[in-house]
Each structure stands twice: as structure tokens, then as C-alpha cells.
Design a protein around this motif. Structure first.
Motif, PDB file in Angstrom:
ATOM      1  N   GLN A 155       0.751  -1.101   0.052  1.00 54.45           N
ATOM      2  CA  GLN A 155      -0.120   0.101   0.010  1.00 54.45           C
ATOM      3  C   GLN A 155       0.829   1.234   0.083  1.00 54.45           C
ATOM      4  O   GLN A 155       0.330   2.333  -0.157  1.00 54.45           O
ATOM      5  CB  GLN A 155      -1.037   0.048   1.193  1.00 54.45           C
ATOM      6  N   THR A 156       1.999   1.056   0.183  1.00 55.71           N
ATOM      7  CA  THR A 156       2.869   2.325   0.109  1.00 55.71           C
ATOM      8  C   THR A 156       4.080   2.285  -0.604  1.00 55.71           C
ATOM      9  O   THR A 156       4.850   3.014  -0.624  1.00 55.71           O
ATOM     10  CB  THR A 156       3.538   2.609   1.566  1.00 55.71           C
ATOM     11  N   GLY A 157       3.821   1.648  -1.738  1.00 61.19           N
ATOM     12  CA  GLY A 157       4.621   1.413  -3.028  1.00 61.19           C
ATOM     13  C   GLY A 157       5.581   0.205  -2.939  1.00 61.19           C
ATOM     14  O   GLY A 157       5.423  -0.620  -1.900  1.00 61.19           O
ATOM     15  N   ASP A 158       6.358  -0.237  -3.848  1.00 58.82           N
ATOM     16  CA  ASP A 158       6.971  -1.136  -3.962  1.00 58.82           C
ATOM     17  C   ASP A 158       8.634  -1.080  -3.422  1.00 58.82           C
ATOM     18  O   ASP A 158       9.244  -2.159  -3.174  1.00 58.82           O
ATOM     19  CB  ASP A 158       7.092  -1.826  -5.570  1.00 58.82           C
ATOM     20  N   GLU A 159       9.175   0.118  -3.536  1.00 64.12           N
ATOM     21  CA  GLU A 159      10.473   0.210  -3.108  1.00 64.12           C
ATOM     22  C   GLU A 159      10.911   1.198  -2.239  1.00 64.12           C
ATOM     23  O   GLU A 159       9.693   2.210  -1.967  1.00 64.12           O
ATOM     24  CB  GLU A 159      11.405   0.612  -4.437  1.00 64.12           C
ATOM     25  N   ALA A 160      11.861   1.227  -1.708  1.00 69.73           N
ATOM     26  CA  ALA A 160      12.298   2.226  -0.756  1.00 69.73           C
ATOM     27  C   ALA A 160      13.802   2.314  -0.747  1.00 69.73           C
ATOM     28  O   ALA A 160      14.317   1.555  -0.966  1.00 69.73           O
ATOM     29  CB  ALA A 160      11.460   2.340   0.804  1.00 69.73           C
ATOM     30  N   VAL A 161      14.301   3.652  -0.136  1.00 73.94           N
ATOM     31  CA  VAL A 161      15.684   3.536   0.031  1.00 73.94           C
ATOM     32  C   VAL A 161      16.027   3.553   1.617  1.00 73.94           C
ATOM     33  O   VAL A 161      15.468   4.159   2.446  1.00 73.94           O
ATOM     34  CB  VAL A 161      16.178   4.939  -0.430  1.00 73.94           C
ATOM     35  N   PHE A 162      16.984   2.626   2.009  1.00 69.28           N
ATOM     36  CA  PHE A 162      17.367   1.997   3.254  1.00 69.28           C
ATOM     37  C   PHE A 162      18.684   2.132   3.440  1.00 69.28           C
ATOM     38  O   PHE A 162      19.537   1.903   2.534  1.00 69.28           O
ATOM     39  CB  PHE A 162      16.773   1.014   3.652  1.00 69.28           C
ATOM     40  N   THR A 163      19.252   2.491   4.920  1.00 69.27           N
ATOM     41  CA  THR A 163      20.527   2.487   4.926  1.00 69.27           C
ATOM     42  C   THR A 163      20.794   2.012   6.529  1.00 69.27           C
ATOM     43  O   THR A 163      19.959   2.441   7.143  1.00 69.27           O
ATOM     44  CB  THR A 163      21.520   3.506   4.484  1.00 69.27           C
ATOM     45  N   SER A 164      21.973   1.497   6.855  1.00 69.00           N
ATOM     46  CA  SER A 164      22.466   1.635   8.183  1.00 69.00           C
ATOM     47  C   SER A 164      23.361   2.360   8.348  1.00 69.00           C
ATOM     48  O   SER A 164      24.488   2.422   7.391  1.00 69.00           O
ATOM     49  CB  SER A 164      22.726   0.111   8.495  1.00 69.00           C
ATOM     50  N   PHE A 165      23.541   2.956   9.645  1.00 68.19           N
ATOM     51  CA  PHE A 165      24.701   4.054   9.862  1.00 68.19           C
ATOM     52  C   PHE A 165      25.091   4.463  11.148  1.00 68.19           C
ATOM     53  O   PHE A 165      24.350   4.549  11.742  1.00 68.19           O
ATOM     54  CB  PHE A 165      24.007   5.515   9.118  1.00 68.19           C
TER      55      PHE A 165
END
Length: 474
Positions: A226-236
Motif C-alpha cells: 500500500q506504500t509502494g514497491d520500493e524504498a531507500v534504506f541504509t544503516s549508519f
């Protein structure tokens, strides 16, 4: 009605610095009080001890998040006490004897903040009382006695309170502004992603598939799309960061406000703006109760690069509401970054520090005090009542074990999510694109893992044209 709308959209003036020639008020260092806030490291998230803390405490003025968890772990085996101070309100004191170091570790939780200190046992002729220890951390404590906590599951409840403001996870918005776009509708209406923009996203993190994603989801739907298929994620540096990229959130034909996008980005505290072209970004364009700081990034070609340059330099500018305290790291002069790795380190550190500083702005600090005070009073009351039940001969009035911890929120979500839920007075229909439901009440169940329950409706923090704000009474 006209005056009401003026009040709704009124806000403190913001200040822009960096690429547009302003001075970075967050890093000028003109006041010595800002010295600790402008470093290159991530800011402290924990409450800072007040100026009343006695000099014999060996702890620093504030603890970093990693240090806090170490403190909490050390306090697993501790003794706790509660009291209700006439002027300070509810108090919860925890004391731990560290025999190897021959010292006492003490935490005093008050509605304004939590104070932490360590005291060498050799300083005392006899073990201090709970009242004496509390007064060592805060001289304003006026109670004559504390009530001991004897509830066996008290450490879990106390830890949940300690962690309610501490989150290792963050979520930030990412807006894409193309040449000539000056309105919120234009910016949120972008669907295409240029190669330049995609390259910038790759600097921030990794593009992941939301379906089945097991990391920090930042309020995005990882089950039903419901919020799209992709996103941008990272660990920092041990923190998980989810980016709400506008172009990757669902687009709705015919909806000029794009509520499915704005209900996430308008709910963030800090947002990145990637600019293509020379159109300036004005923060007031994005109408939101929560967004307090924007970091704008534009790709440029420097004169030194000449015709053969790849145009890989990035110019950074920052704008924030005037009541946001200073935070680091400082922008270089000029605010130009030529290496993606350096830009990434700067942006992620600045984003995290920006959110932490935004929590100290007038709106958030007021809401935080209200939420923290309520949570602390609930904790004190529950510890007191359960301790009394433990000491009674009859078990008829005992509280069922299964209800333990119900009154204290789970850790990891941060206080911002706690008071969002506390102040939510109505829900919006996802399917009808922002038309208020006639049936009142709070919609949805409490989200897991301290995350925002944004999956099924626009958030109340977003200002929507033609609708009154559910937060007008705050």
C-alpha cells in the motif's frame, strides 16, 4: 474562518543558509553555549542532566545513545524507589551498587528529564538514603521519603520508560524538485526519476523491495504494497534509516495534493530536497505541522572542473525554523562536496542531528513534556500499586500478571511516535483520499516495534487544504 486559516498556516520564520548565501546559524559558534552542539559526531539523544547536578558526579553532562543502553544494562540488577514531589511531580529513582568499581550508579527520572550520576562509595561514611541520593542529583527534591519498589517485573517497566525516547532508527523524507517547480503540488506530483536523482539516492542508501522487508520500515507497508514497491534504506553507525522518497510512494491520478505521499513526508521531522536546475526551494511550500528542517542538495559544475569535469560536485544548503537549536556538523565554506562518500557521511550525520535538535523546538518540547509527564506518572502509579499488591497477604486484589507493562509503551519508537498517538483525535479515510470519517474515535491498533501506524490513513501532522487541523487545540 479567514482568521482561523491564517492561524492554521502561520509559523515561525525559517532561516536558510549554505548555498543561498546565508550564514549557518547552527554552526557559527558565536555563543559558547553551542560549543557541544556543533561537533561532527551524532548528537546526544538522551536527556541532559540539569545544572543542579553536583560536581561529585563523574558522569558527563549527557550520555550518548550507546552509553545509555550500557547504563540500562548495568541497572538490570538495581533497587528502585518512587515518590511524588509537591513541586517536581512523579519521581522514579534507581540505584545500583557496582562493587567492582566501588561506586553507586544512580538515575533520577523526573518529568522534565532524567539525571544520571555515579558516586564513589568511599565518599560516604554510611550508605546514603534514597532521598539523599536524589538530592545529590537535584537539590530541588523536597520529599522526605521514597517508597521502595518490590514488584518483580519492575525492571521491564522502568526500561520501557527509559527507552521511550531513545530510538536507534530514523525516517526522513526525500523530495525531488525539478526546474521551475515552486509549489507543493508540483514537487509531490513528480513521478519520473532522472539518472542524476537516482545516483543521489544511491549515495544515501540501498534501494530495497518493501515486500517482506524485515528491517526498520519507518511506517511503510511491507506486506500489502500500500506504500509502494520500493524504498531507500541504509544503516549508519548502528542506526537504521528509512527514507520516504516521494517518487517511490504511491501516485494517485486526480489528487492534486497527493495525500498518499504527503501523509508520510508531512509526518517526518526533517526532509532532504534534491534540486535539479536553479529554482530555489522555499520551506513554507510544504505545509506540515511536523517538518521543521530541510536539507537541500544540488549538483553543480565548478569552474575548476572545466569542460572535462563530470559535474560530480554537490552544493548543500539548509533551512530550519528559527526555534530549532544549533546542531552540527558545520557546513564547509564553500558548502561544496566533491566525493560521494564524504557527502553521505555529512548528510546522514546532519539529518540525525537535525531531528534531535528539532525535538527541542517549541512545539515538540511542549508536547514531549506533556507526554513524558503522563508516562512517568503512569509508571510511578503502576510501580506503587503493584508493589503494594506484592506485600499483601491476600491475592484477591492482585493485578493479573498478563497485564504487566500495559501502561508503558514499547521502547524504540521515540517520544515523537508516543505523542502522535496521544494527540490523534480522528482518523482519515485512506480510500477517500483525506475526506474525514464521520465516525469519531482513534482508528487502528497500536503499531509494533514503536513504529508509526501510517499504513492506513493520512497523519494528523499533515496540513491539508480545505480541512481544519486536528491539532488546533494544542
Amino acid at each position: 474562518m479567514e482568521r482561523r486559516n491564517e492561524k492554521l498556516f502561520s509559523r515561525k520564520r525559517s532561516f536558510t543558509f549554505g548555498a543561498y548565501g546565508g550564514i549557518d546559524k547552527f554552526i557559527t559558534g558565536t555563543e559558547s553555549s553551542c560549543a557541544e552542539s556543533v561537533g561532527h559526531s551524532i548528537l546526544d539523544i538522551l536527556d541532559s542532566p540539569s545544572s543542579e547536578a553536583k560536581p561529585l558526579t563523574s558522569a558527563t553532562s549527557s550520555q550518548k545513545v550507546t552509553e545509555l543502553f550500557a547504563i540500562i544494562e548495568k541497572l538490570q540488577y538495581h533497587h528502585s524507589f518512587t515518590a511524588s514531589d509537591p513541586s517536581l511531580g512523579p519521581l522514579v529513582l534507581s540505584v545500583c551498587l557496582e562493587e567492582e568499581e566501588n561506586r553507586l550508579r544512580v538515575i533520577l527520572r523526573m518529568k522534565e528529564c532524567s539525571l544520571h550520576g555515579t558516586f564513589s562509595v568511599s565518599l560516604f561514611q554510611h550508605f546514603p538514603t534514597a532521598v539523599e541520593l536524589a538530592k545529590m542529583l537535584c537539590s530541588s527534591v523536597s520529599v522526605s521519603c521514597f517508597e521502595p519498589v518490590s514488584y518483580l517485573k519492575a525492571p521491564e517497566l522502568i526500561m520501557a520508560f527509559d527507552e521511550h525516547r531513545v530510538s536507534q532508527n530514523f525516517k526522513f523524507g526525500v523530495l525531488y524538485q525539478r526546474e521551475g517547480q515552486l509549489t507543493e503540488e508540483d514537487i509531490l506530483g513528480n513521478n519520473e526519476e532522472s539518472e542524476e536523482f537516482l545516483e543521489f539516492l544511491s549515495i544515501l542508501g540501498q534501494t530495497i523491495k518493501l515486500q517482506g522487508f524485515t528491517g526498520f520500515r519507518g511506517g511503510l507497508d511491507v506486506s500489502h504494497g500500500q506504500t509502494g514497491d520500493e524504498a531507500v534504506f541504509t544503516s549508519f553507525h548502528g542506526r537504521e534509516i528509512m527514507f520516504h522518497v516521494a517518487t517511490k510512494l504511491p501516485f494517485t491520478e486526480g489528487d492534486t495534493q497527493q495525500l498518499q505521499r504527503k501523509r508520510h513526508i508531512g509526518n517526518d521531522i526533517v526532509a532532504l530536497v534534491y534540486q535539479e536546475g536553479h529554482t530555489p526551494f522555499i520551506s513554507d511550500v510544504i505545509r506540515s505541522h511536523f517538518l521543521h528542517c530541510f536539507i537541500a542538495v544540488r549538483r553543480i559544475k565548478r569552474e575548476s572542473e572545466g569542460e572535462g569535469g563530470d559535474g560530480g560536485s554537490f552544493q548543500v544548503s539548509i533551512t530550519g525554523r528559527e526555534d530549532v537549536p544549533p546542531f552540527g556538523p558545520p557546513l564547509p565554506s564553500p558548502p561544496i562536496f566533491t566525493e560521494g562518500s564524504v557527502l553521505r557521511e555529512f548528510l546522514l550525520t546532519k539529518l540525525i542531528n537535525a531531528e534531535i535538535s528539532c525535538y527541542k523546538a517549541e512545539k515538540f518540547s511542549r508536547l514531549e513534556l506533556r507526554t513524558r509527564s503522563s508516562l512517568l506518572e503512569a509508571l510511578r502509579s503502576e510501580l506503587s500499586s503493584r508493589s503494594q499488591c506484592m506485600l499483601r497477604e491476600s491475592t484477591q486484589s492482585s493485578i493479573p500478571l498478563a497485564e504487566g507493562g500495559k501502561g508503558v509503551p514499547e521502547g524504540g519508537g521515540g517520544f515523537i511516535e508516543n505523542f502522535k498517538r496521544a494527540i490523534r483525535v480522528r482518523s482519515h479515510s485512506f480510500d477517500t483520499l483525506g475526506v474525514p470519517k464521520k465516525a469519531g474515535g482513534v482508528a487502528g491498533q497500536r503499531p509494533k516495534d514503536g513504529e508509526s501506524d501510517q499504513t492506513n490513513r493520512p497523519d494528523n501532522g499533515t496540513e491539508v487544504k480545505g480541512q481544519t487541523s486536528p491539532q488546533d487545540d494544542l
